[in-house]
Design a protein around this motif. Structure first.
Motif, PDB file in Angstrom:
ATOM      1  N   ARG A 141      52.769  47.638  52.374  1.00 33.14           N
ATOM      2  CA  ARG A 141      52.983  46.211  52.101  1.00 33.14           C
ATOM      3  C   ARG A 141      54.422  45.817  52.421  1.00 33.14           C
ATOM      4  O   ARG A 141      54.670  44.752  52.989  1.00 33.14           O
ATOM      5  CB  ARG A 141      52.661  45.894  50.631  1.00 33.14           C
ATOM      6  CG  ARG A 141      51.206  46.071  50.264  1.00 33.14           C
ATOM      7  CD  ARG A 141      50.272  45.207  51.114  1.00 33.14           C
ATOM      8  NE  ARG A 141      50.562  43.798  50.943  1.00 33.14           N
ATOM      9  CZ  ARG A 141      50.810  42.946  51.940  1.00 33.14           C
ATOM     10  NH1 ARG A 141      50.823  43.366  53.200  1.00 33.14           N
ATOM     11  NH2 ARG A 141      51.051  41.678  51.694  1.00 33.14           N
ATOM     12  N   ALA A 142      55.371  46.667  52.048  1.00 31.60           N
ATOM     13  CA  ALA A 142      56.781  46.351  52.315  1.00 31.60           C
ATOM     14  C   ALA A 142      57.061  46.300  53.811  1.00 31.60           C
ATOM     15  O   ALA A 142      57.928  45.538  54.265  1.00 31.60           O
ATOM     16  CB  ALA A 142      57.681  47.391  51.648  1.00 31.60           C
ATOM     17  N   ALA A 143      56.309  47.079  54.590  1.00 29.70           N
ATOM     18  CA  ALA A 143      56.480  47.086  56.042  1.00 29.70           C
ATOM     19  C   ALA A 143      55.808  45.891  56.713  1.00 29.70           C
ATOM     20  O   ALA A 143      56.002  45.668  57.917  1.00 29.70           O
ATOM     21  CB  ALA A 143      55.926  48.382  56.624  1.00 29.70           C
ATOM     22  N   LEU A 167      43.807  46.444  40.582  1.00 29.44           N
ATOM     23  CA  LEU A 167      44.846  47.224  41.259  1.00 29.44           C
ATOM     24  C   LEU A 167      45.057  46.716  42.684  1.00 29.44           C
ATOM     25  O   LEU A 167      46.211  46.578  43.135  1.00 29.44           O
ATOM     26  CB  LEU A 167      44.448  48.702  41.277  1.00 29.44           C
ATOM     27  CG  LEU A 167      45.389  49.640  42.035  1.00 29.44           C
ATOM     28  CD1 LEU A 167      46.792  49.613  41.447  1.00 29.44           C
ATOM     29  CD2 LEU A 167      44.831  51.073  42.040  1.00 29.44           C
ATOM     30  N   ALA A 168      43.987  46.451  43.400  1.00 27.34           N
ATOM     31  CA  ALA A 168      44.120  45.931  44.766  1.00 27.34           C
ATOM     32  C   ALA A 168      44.861  44.599  44.771  1.00 27.34           C
ATOM     33  O   ALA A 168      45.707  44.344  45.639  1.00 27.34           O
ATOM     34  CB  ALA A 168      42.746  45.776  45.396  1.00 27.34           C
ATOM     35  N   GLY A 172      48.596  43.816  46.404  1.00 28.57           N
ATOM     36  CA  GLY A 172      48.686  42.775  47.427  1.00 28.57           C
ATOM     37  C   GLY A 172      47.899  43.088  48.679  1.00 28.57           C
ATOM     38  O   GLY A 172      48.237  42.615  49.776  1.00 28.57           O
ATOM     39  N   ALA A 173      46.830  43.872  48.534  1.00 30.65           N
ATOM     40  CA  ALA A 173      45.988  44.178  49.691  1.00 30.65           C
ATOM     41  C   ALA A 173      45.275  42.920  50.174  1.00 30.65           C
ATOM     42  O   ALA A 173      44.827  42.112  49.374  1.00 30.65           O
ATOM     43  CB  ALA A 173      44.965  45.246  49.324  1.00 30.65           C
ATOM     44  N   GLU A 174      45.195  42.772  51.489  1.00 32.93           N
ATOM     45  CA  GLU A 174      44.449  41.644  52.051  1.00 32.93           C
ATOM     46  C   GLU A 174      42.946  41.849  51.924  1.00 32.93           C
ATOM     47  O   GLU A 174      42.179  40.888  51.878  1.00 32.93           O
ATOM     48  CB  GLU A 174      44.788  41.439  53.528  1.00 32.93           C
ATOM     49  CG  GLU A 174      46.171  40.894  53.797  1.00 32.93           C
ATOM     50  CD  GLU A 174      47.215  41.991  53.932  1.00 32.93           C
ATOM     51  OE1 GLU A 174      48.352  41.680  54.304  1.00 32.93           O
ATOM     52  OE2 GLU A 174      46.895  43.172  53.648  1.00 32.93           O
ATOM     53  N   ARG A 175      42.554  43.112  51.868  1.00 31.47           N
ATOM     54  CA  ARG A 175      41.132  43.434  51.857  1.00 31.47           C
ATOM     55  C   ARG A 175      40.910  44.651  50.975  1.00 31.47           C
ATOM     56  O   ARG A 175      41.731  45.569  50.951  1.00 31.47           O
ATOM     57  CB  ARG A 175      40.665  43.723  53.287  1.00 31.47           C
ATOM     58  CG  ARG A 175      39.200  44.081  53.460  1.00 31.47           C
ATOM     59  CD  ARG A 175      38.840  44.083  54.951  1.00 31.47           C
ATOM     60  NE  ARG A 175      37.556  44.717  55.207  1.00 31.47           N
ATOM     61  CZ  ARG A 175      37.399  45.980  55.600  1.00 31.47           C
ATOM     62  NH1 ARG A 175      38.472  46.741  55.805  1.00 31.47           N
ATOM     63  NH2 ARG A 175      36.212  46.479  55.795  1.00 31.47           N
ATOM     64  N   VAL A 176      39.795  44.649  50.251  1.00 28.30           N
ATOM     65  CA  VAL A 176      39.440  45.792  49.432  1.00 28.30           C
ATOM     66  C   VAL A 176      37.969  46.094  49.653  1.00 28.30           C
ATOM     67  O   VAL A 176      37.145  45.190  49.784  1.00 28.30           O
ATOM     68  CB  VAL A 176      39.737  45.541  47.927  1.00 28.30           C
ATOM     69  CG1 VAL A 176      38.964  44.343  47.399  1.00 28.30           C
ATOM     70  CG2 VAL A 176      39.426  46.779  47.098  1.00 28.30           C
ATOM     71  N   GLU A 177      37.646  47.359  49.736  1.00 27.97           N
ATOM     72  CA  GLU A 177      36.266  47.806  49.836  1.00 27.97           C
ATOM     73  C   GLU A 177      35.877  48.491  48.530  1.00 27.97           C
ATOM     74  O   GLU A 177      36.511  49.471  48.136  1.00 27.97           O
ATOM     75  CB  GLU A 177      36.083  48.792  50.998  1.00 27.97           C
ATOM     76  CG  GLU A 177      36.339  48.196  52.367  1.00 27.97           C
ATOM     77  CD  GLU A 177      36.154  49.229  53.478  1.00 27.97           C
ATOM     78  OE1 GLU A 177      35.996  50.436  53.147  1.00 27.97           O
ATOM     79  OE2 GLU A 177      36.182  48.833  54.642  1.00 27.97           O
ATOM     80  N   LEU A 215      38.895  35.217  43.622  1.00 33.35           N
ATOM     81  CA  LEU A 215      39.907  35.556  44.624  1.00 33.35           C
ATOM     82  C   LEU A 215      39.596  34.997  46.008  1.00 33.35           C
ATOM     83  O   LEU A 215      40.233  35.381  46.985  1.00 33.35           O
ATOM     84  CB  LEU A 215      40.051  37.084  44.708  1.00 33.35           C
ATOM     85  CG  LEU A 215      40.554  37.768  43.436  1.00 33.35           C
ATOM     86  CD1 LEU A 215      40.429  39.273  43.553  1.00 33.35           C
ATOM     87  CD2 LEU A 215      41.988  37.364  43.139  1.00 33.35           C
ATOM     88  N   ARG A 216      38.625  34.108  46.097  1.00 35.43           N
ATOM     89  CA  ARG A 216      38.258  33.546  47.399  1.00 35.43           C
ATOM     90  C   ARG A 216      39.482  32.924  48.081  1.00 35.43           C
ATOM     91  O   ARG A 216      40.219  32.144  47.481  1.00 35.43           O
ATOM     92  CB  ARG A 216      37.162  32.496  47.234  1.00 35.43           C
ATOM     93  CG  ARG A 216      36.655  31.920  48.546  1.00 35.43           C
ATOM     94  CD  ARG A 216      35.484  30.964  48.347  1.00 35.43           C
ATOM     95  NE  ARG A 216      34.297  31.681  47.895  1.00 35.43           N
ATOM     96  CZ  ARG A 216      33.748  31.533  46.704  1.00 35.43           C
ATOM     97  NH1 ARG A 216      34.310  30.715  45.810  1.00 35.43           N
ATOM     98  NH2 ARG A 216      32.662  32.201  46.381  1.00 35.43           N
TER      99      ARG A 216
END
Length: 365
Positions: A141-143, A167-168, A172-177, A215-216
């Motif tokens: 994320r920092a990168a 946690l996701a 700050g994840a853009e996507r989580v599975e 979270l939409r």
């Protein structure tokens, strides 16, 4: 002419620091001495770009276990391919990420076994895995790289799906599975210990639907359920040899990562055969492509070009015949096999068999 695959999955190695008992790698893992050399992987990438492939997915095992990973990644990026690292992240420290970014990495997907160190490390059979994953996710994320978190869900952790989503969001994840285990390879061997109950699955589904509404527009949530509670089969890999191509560590071209379990195939080798010829004309890729191969009730089904007959590997694993209707379908004469497995999930689970060379003997009956 068949349209080219949009993506190629490069299983660079079966080596991995983790020993997850749900791994979809084959029970007989390739040893390092049998892996393709750097030059051959680079040639495969060149042929992929020429064929029209857009995405290169670096997978394994753990792809970063290869000392030449950054060289292969750099070659893929130089060819204009979108590069995605699918990783356990236990080798992804600040120096490694810096080198990957310099080599042209576009996206990172990190797998998580759970949301706490004790449970996560126990499932991975690797002390300190969770802490390394958390640190790597923060570095990504920092990168400024796009980040997907993949939570592998099974009986022991499915109640913690809300915490996984939290946690996701916090990272700050853009996507989580939220991906229930799919039962191939080591996961099939351990199915009796991993398959959740229907009540557990229903509770997880409710949590995912609530999070999607909340979270939409902020985070994409993909949700993969186990076929054992389905009434319609999934379009496995978008249909046999229609969208993706997988290359094993030894260079065998496969329609999907689990296809090597199927008997009666002479899997083409990219050591000696050109990628375009394999994709367009080989028996391995044309045998179950499209709809002509389908038995009834698939052949006359209105969904035959939606689910493409379901999963051939699952059909074989459960019935012994890859050409049968996927037992996930309620119309399959073998659907009761799914129901029996679901009923078994109500019983106390057996001990897990952890992924390692020579550990597995007999898959689930």
């Amino acid at each position: 002419m068949v349209a080219p695959p949009y993506g190629i999955v490069l299983e660079l190695t079966h080596r991995c620091p983790l020993q997850c008992p749900y791994c979809s790698n084959p029970l007989r893992l390739e040893r390092a001495a049998d892996e393709l050399p750097t030059a051959t992987w680079c040639r495969i990438l060149e042929q992929s770009a020429a064929l029209g492939v857009l995405h290169a997915y670096f997978s394994g095992g753990e792809p970063m276990a290869r000392r030449d990973f950054f060289d292969i990644l750099r070659h893929a990026s130089g060819l204009g391919l979108y590069t995605n690292l699918i990783t356990s992240a236990v080798l992804l420290d600040a120096d490694a990420l810096r080198e990957a970014v310099a080599a042209g990495l576009d996206h990172v997907q990190i797998s998580f076994q759970d949301v706490g160190a004790a449970d996560s490390d126990r499932m991975a059979n690797y002390a300190g895995a969770y802490a390394k994953k958390r640190a790597a996710a923060e570095l990504v994320r920092a990168a400024g790289l796009p980040l997907t978190l993949n939570f592998v869900v099974q009986r022991d952790n499915i109640a913690r799906v809300p915490q996984m989503l939290a946690l996701a969001e916090a990272i700050g994840a853009e996507r989580v599975e939220i991906a229930n285990v799919q039962y191939y390879g080591w996961a099939l061997l351990n199915r009796a210990a991993l398959l959740p109950t229907r009540a557990q699955l229903d509770a997880a589904t409710a949590a995912v639907l609530a999070a999607r509404a909340r979270l939409r527009g902020r985070m994409v949530i993909d949700y993969v359920v186990p076929d054992y509670y389905a009434v319609e089969p999934k379009a496995c890999m978008g249909g046999w040899a229609r969208q993706l191509l997988t290359v094993s560590p030894a260079g065998r071209a496969l329609p999907c990562h689990a296809a090597e379990t199927l008997p009666g195939f002479d899997w083409p080798s990219l050591r000696t055969q050109p990628l375009a010829e394999i994709w367009q004309n080989s028996d391995a890729f044309t045998r179950y492509r499209g709809t002509e191969w389908m038995p009834e009730p698939c052949q006359s089904c209105a969904r035959r070009e939606i689910d493409w007959g379901g999963c051939r590997c699952q059909a074989f694993a459960l019935t012994g015949d890859a050409a049968r209707t996927d037992p996930a379908c309620a119309l399959s004469p073998d659907h009761a096999l799914m129901q029996l497995a679901a009923e078994a999930a109500e019983r106390p689970p057996p001990d897990l068999v952890y992924r390692r060379l020579g550990a597995a003997l007999t898959p689930a009956e």
